[in-house]
Scaffold this active site. Structure first.
Site, PDB file in Angstrom:
ATOM      1  N   ASN A 123       0.783  -1.227   0.000  1.00 29.95           N
ATOM      2  CA  ASN A 123       0.000   0.000   0.000  1.00 29.95           C
ATOM      3  C   ASN A 123       0.817   1.281   0.000  1.00 29.95           C
ATOM      4  OD1 ASN A 123      -1.565   2.244   1.579  1.00 29.95           O
ATOM      5  ND2 ASN A 123      -3.149   0.845   0.841  1.00 29.95           N
ATOM      6  N   ASP A 229      -5.811   6.641   6.116  1.00 29.08           N
ATOM      7  CA  ASP A 229      -5.218   6.173   4.865  1.00 29.08           C
ATOM      8  C   ASP A 229      -3.709   6.425   4.930  1.00 29.08           C
ATOM      9  OD1 ASP A 229      -4.696   5.823   1.873  1.00 29.08           O
ATOM     10  OD2 ASP A 229      -6.858   5.537   1.930  1.00 29.08           O
TER      11      ASP A 229
END
Length: 310
Positions: A123, A229
């Site tokens: 990610n 995030d």
């Protein structure tokens, strides 16, 4: 929000902005499956087509762009945008760390497994001053179950990888403190920021587990329906975490105090990077709107290794 300048629109779920020395911004378009350069005049240039799901990006010591590839999602239409859904068997190609030559657009796979364990959904990533690469693996969420996350360290030379910690719920944004003695990792659904003390480059200090074998300590968490995030770090050591649902950047001091939450106007605010004069311009990806924006920032960002300097 009056401070916001829109730099680019019609991006397909932008993430991973990297502010280049020439003033351009290189970012990934996850749904568009490409690496894109945004020039100061708003012009968009495709650097490379990247199958799967290019997610985070960071410039390496070799001048190439390193990319976390989450392997691909299915996409669910919602509220005039698209949200990542469970991986499609037809499109999911497995997770990997890749590097892209910015001149030729050539894409190479650096790593797709750790030991016998395949990467599921890399990610976010950050280089330390030695040229080692920290990266997170969010894993994958399926219709009825989901992976736990982890973060890893690829040693300088990009040949050997070690595990930082496994079992996060799960791991998304990652960054280093200014002295590189702490690695910060954000968990998405828990909206919790973790700090892991380092004893040496790539080595997480052992500590007594709090509850379930944790090797770090949670320094902050948000209430209500908010999610974390990706992140960036300020020169002061504050951690700026893109915050989903509430649509803001949460600025968190090293002691866990919430300094402020800066609204962006998009519930899918996914990442932040610093550039411009004195690194006091924040470049933020609004993935729901498909925009890259910039705004003046109250404090300078931390100069990244091999990229921007004050």
């Amino acid at each position: 929000m009056a401070n916001i300048r829109v730099l680019a629109t019609d991006l397909e779920f932008p993430e991973g902005p990297v502010v280049m020395p020439d003033g351009s911004v290189v970012l990934v378009e996850i749904r568009g499956r490409r690496l894109t350069r945004i020039w100061p005049d708003g012009r968009k240039q495709v650097v490379a087509e990247i199958p799967g799901g290019p997610n985070g990006a960071a410039l390496g010591p070799d001048g190439k762009m390193y990319v976390c590839n989450n392997g691909g999602f299915s996409w669910i239409p919602t509220r005039n945008t698209f949200m990542p859904g469970p991986p499609s068997a037809a499109e999911y190609i497995g997770g990997s760390i890749q590097r892209v030559d910015l001149g030729s657009g050539k894409v190479e796979t650096v790593m797709d497994k750790v030991g016998e364990h395949p990467l599921k959904g890399p990610n976010d990533l950050v280089f330390d001053k030695h040229g080692g690469l920290w990266f997170t693996d969010l894993g994958k969420r399926r219709a009825r179950d989901m992976d736990v996350g982890a973060f890893y360290y690829i040693k300088p030379g990009m040949q050997e990888v070690v595990e930082g910690a496994f079992g996060m719920m799960p791991a998304n944004g990652i960054g280093l403190s200014p002295d590189e003695n702490i690695v910060y990792v954000a968990e998405t659904p828990t909206a919790r920021l973790w700090a892991f003390d380092l004893s040496a480059p790539g080595e997480v200090k052992p500590r007594d587990p709090i509850y379930r074998g944790e090797r770090g300590k949670p320094i902050a968490g948000l209430g209500g329906y908010q999610m974390f995030d990706s992140l960036a770090v300020e020169a002061s050591g504050n951690v700026c975490v893109a915050t989903l649902i509430s649509g803001c950047i949460s600025v968190i001091a090293p002691d866990g105090k919430i300094v402020e939450q800066v609204e962006t106007g998009d519930r899918m605010t996914t990442n932040i990077a610093f550039g411009g004069p004195d690194l006091k311009t924040a470049y933020i990806t609004l993935s729901g709107k498909g925009e890259l924006i910039a705004m003046d920032w109250a404090r300078p960002g931390l100069a990244l290794n091999f990229l921007n300097k004050k």
